[in-house]
Design a protein around this motif. Structure first.
Motif, short mmCIF file in Angstrom:
data_model
loop_
_atom_site.label_atom_id
_atom_site.label_comp_id
_atom_site.label_asym_id
_atom_site.label_seq_id
_atom_site.Cartn_x
_atom_site.Cartn_y
_atom_site.Cartn_z
N UNK A 32 -36.82 32.73 -15.69
CA UNK A 32 -37.56 33.54 -14.72
C UNK A 32 -38.61 34.46 -15.35
N UNK A 33 -39.53 33.88 -16.11
CA UNK A 33 -40.62 34.63 -16.73
C UNK A 33 -41.52 35.31 -15.71
N UNK A 34 -41.51 34.81 -14.49
CA UNK A 34 -42.43 35.31 -13.46
C UNK A 34 -42.06 36.71 -12.97
N UNK A 35 -40.79 37.06 -13.06
CA UNK A 35 -40.31 38.36 -12.59
C UNK A 35 -40.97 39.49 -13.38
N UNK A 36 -41.32 40.57 -12.69
CA UNK A 36 -41.92 41.72 -13.33
C UNK A 36 -43.44 41.72 -13.28
N UNK A 37 -44.01 40.66 -12.77
CA UNK A 37 -45.47 40.57 -12.63
C UNK A 37 -45.81 40.33 -11.17
N UNK A 38 -46.87 40.98 -10.72
CA UNK A 38 -47.34 40.78 -9.34
C UNK A 38 -48.28 39.58 -9.34
N UNK A 39 -47.89 38.52 -8.65
CA UNK A 39 -48.68 37.30 -8.61
C UNK A 39 -49.42 37.17 -7.30
N UNK A 40 -50.60 36.59 -7.36
CA UNK A 40 -51.34 36.23 -6.16
C UNK A 40 -51.36 34.71 -6.08
N UNK A 41 -51.83 34.19 -4.97
CA UNK A 41 -51.86 32.75 -4.79
C UNK A 41 -53.31 32.26 -4.72
N UNK A 42 -53.61 31.25 -5.52
CA UNK A 42 -54.94 30.64 -5.50
C UNK A 42 -55.05 29.69 -4.31
N UNK A 43 -56.25 29.16 -4.09
CA UNK A 43 -56.47 28.22 -2.98
C UNK A 43 -55.54 27.02 -3.07
N UNK A 44 -55.24 26.54 -4.28
CA UNK A 44 -54.35 25.39 -4.45
C UNK A 44 -52.89 25.75 -4.23
N UNK A 45 -52.58 27.05 -4.22
CA UNK A 45 -51.21 27.51 -4.12
C UNK A 45 -50.62 27.90 -5.46
N UNK A 46 -51.33 27.61 -6.55
CA UNK A 46 -50.85 27.96 -7.88
C UNK A 46 -50.91 29.48 -8.08
N UNK A 47 -50.03 30.03 -8.93
CA UNK A 47 -50.00 31.48 -9.14
C UNK A 47 -51.15 32.00 -10.00
N UNK A 48 -51.72 33.12 -9.55
CA UNK A 48 -52.80 33.81 -10.27
C UNK A 48 -52.24 35.11 -10.82
N UNK A 49 -52.52 35.40 -12.08
CA UNK A 49 -52.12 36.65 -12.73
C UNK A 49 -53.25 37.66 -12.56
N UNK A 50 -53.11 38.62 -11.62
CA UNK A 50 -54.23 39.53 -11.31
C UNK A 50 -54.67 40.42 -12.47
N UNK A 51 -53.82 40.61 -13.49
CA UNK A 51 -54.22 41.42 -14.65
C UNK A 51 -55.17 40.70 -15.58
N UNK A 52 -55.32 39.41 -15.43
CA UNK A 52 -56.17 38.64 -16.34
C UNK A 52 -57.65 38.98 -16.14
N UNK A 53 -58.47 38.56 -17.10
CA UNK A 53 -59.91 38.81 -16.99
C UNK A 53 -60.54 37.95 -15.89
#
Length: 160
Positions: free
Chosen positions: A87-108
């Motif tokens: 469960x690496x995903x826990x602890x990060x707030x993820x958004x959803x891209x158009x494809x449904x894949x997870x986006x990391x909002x902290x990224x550039x």
């Protein structure tokens, strides 16, 4: 390979990314550095991925991913997603891209991609990805693989 060749491979310039994958309700993310643009029209990326990893199976079945560009100040994020932990995903707030894949909002920035096809490449596979959307999320210099040292432990993976 000799240690010298392993050191020389680190001189090949490439960035550091968190790749988010999704298949229905299952998501995961992993740190990647072997990525490059391979086409202008359509815009396509090529990503080297280990077929033994769970994320490979999610990409293969879900057929979409995001490539999240890390900044130089995000070494802790690169280390976190480079580990094999539950469960690496826990602890990060993820958004959803158009494809449904997870986006990391902290990224550039991120690239939202659909899988075109795979091709073999030694102990990895190359995923050829068609970019369907992309966005800049914040400004700053991107992280280079050479700045991560031996964070990924790759120096131990080169054959003698």
């Amino acid at each position: 390979m000799s240690e010298k060749i392993a050191d020389l491979c680190r001189l090949i310039s490439h960035g550091v990314y968190v790749v988010g994958v999704r298949d229905r309700e299952k998501t995961n993310a992993f740190t990647a550095a072997w990525l490059m643009q391979v086409s202008f029209d359509p815009v396509m990326l090529a990503l080297s991925i280990n077929p033994e990893h769970n994320s490979y199976r999610l990409l293969e079945s879900g057929r979409c991913c995001t490539v999240n560009v890390l900044g130089r100040d995000q070494m802790a994020i690169a280390e976190h997603f480079g580990r094999s932990v539950p469960d690496k995903m826990t602890g990060y707030a993820w958004q959803q891209a158009k494809t449904g894949a997870p986006v990391l909002p902290e990224s550039l920035a991120y690239f939202d991609c659909e899988l075109s096809h795979f091709t073999d490449a030694g102990d990895h596979r190359i995923a050829v990805l068609r970019v369907v959307d992309a966005a800049m999320l914040r400004n700053g210099p991107s992280m280079l693989y050479s700045q991560t040292g031996d964070m990924d432990g790759s120096s131990e993976l080169y054959q003698e």
